[in-house]
Design a protein around this motif. Structure first.
Motif, PDB file in Angstrom:
ATOM      1  N   LEU A  10       8.068 -18.121   6.350  1.00 10.40           N
ATOM      2  CA  LEU A  10       8.203 -16.430   5.807  1.00 10.40           C
ATOM      3  C   LEU A  10       9.003 -16.123   6.562  1.00 10.40           C
ATOM      4  O   LEU A  10       9.498 -16.492   7.846  1.00 10.40           O
ATOM      5  CB  LEU A  10       6.021 -15.852   6.215  1.00 10.40           C
ATOM      6  N   HIS A  47       1.473  -7.736  -1.593  1.00  9.12           N
ATOM      7  CA  HIS A  47       3.273  -8.222  -1.702  1.00  9.12           C
ATOM      8  C   HIS A  47       3.790  -8.544  -0.325  1.00  9.12           C
ATOM      9  O   HIS A  47       4.466  -9.795  -0.122  1.00  9.12           O
ATOM     10  CB  HIS A  47       4.260  -8.012  -2.349  1.00  9.12           C
ATOM     11  N   ILE A  48       4.152  -7.645   0.554  1.00  9.43           N
ATOM     12  CA  ILE A  48       4.783  -7.380   1.709  1.00  9.43           C
ATOM     13  C   ILE A  48       4.287  -8.815   2.744  1.00  9.43           C
ATOM     14  O   ILE A  48       5.297  -9.400   3.415  1.00  9.43           O
ATOM     15  CB  ILE A  48       5.072  -6.414   2.290  1.00  9.43           C
ATOM     16  N   ARG A  50       1.974 -10.897   1.642  1.00  9.86           N
ATOM     17  CA  ARG A  50       2.379 -12.245   0.817  1.00  9.86           C
ATOM     18  C   ARG A  50       3.826 -13.051   1.753  1.00  9.86           C
ATOM     19  O   ARG A  50       3.734 -14.387   1.584  1.00  9.86           O
ATOM     20  CB  ARG A  50       1.943 -12.039  -0.774  1.00  9.86           C
ATOM     21  N   ASP A  51       5.460 -12.596   1.712  1.00  6.94           N
ATOM     22  CA  ASP A  51       5.808 -12.692   1.588  1.00  6.94           C
ATOM     23  C   ASP A  51       6.706 -12.751   2.846  1.00  6.94           C
ATOM     24  O   ASP A  51       7.566 -13.214   3.510  1.00  6.94           O
ATOM     25  CB  ASP A  51       7.319 -12.174   0.823  1.00  6.94           C
ATOM     26  N   ALA A  52       5.804 -11.942   4.447  1.00  8.94           N
ATOM     27  CA  ALA A  52       6.583 -11.759   5.366  1.00  8.94           C
ATOM     28  C   ALA A  52       4.920 -11.694   6.771  1.00  8.94           C
ATOM     29  O   ALA A  52       4.479 -11.320   6.070  1.00  8.94           O
ATOM     30  CB  ALA A  52       7.322 -10.480   5.533  1.00  8.94           C
TER      31      ALA A  52
END
Length: 66
Positions: A10, A47-48, A50-52
């Motif tokens: 991530l 979403h944030i 999940r990705d970072a």
């Protein structure tokens, strides 16, 4: 004893607020940001997260902000 360093696939997001004594309202921003980021019904926050990996530093420079 050797330490194992774990790397995450991530990305990292750093949110640093209140970097100077005159930025007293910045801590309110950090509180609102964390409220939204931890809201389980907010699709953007999901979403944030999940990705970072998000690091929030609500008071980078505590000198003079007591």
């Amino acid at each position: 004893m050797a330490q194992r360093i774990m790397c995450s696939p991530l990305g990292a997001v750093y949110v640093c607020v209140s970097a100077a004594a005159g930025e007293s309202m910045a801590e309110w921003f950090a509180e609102g940001f964390m409220d939204r980021l931890t809201d389980p019904t907010d699709a953007v926050a999901r979403h944030i997260l999940r990705d970072a990996i998000v690091y929030v530093m609500p008071n980078v420079c505590p000198d003079g902000t007591w």
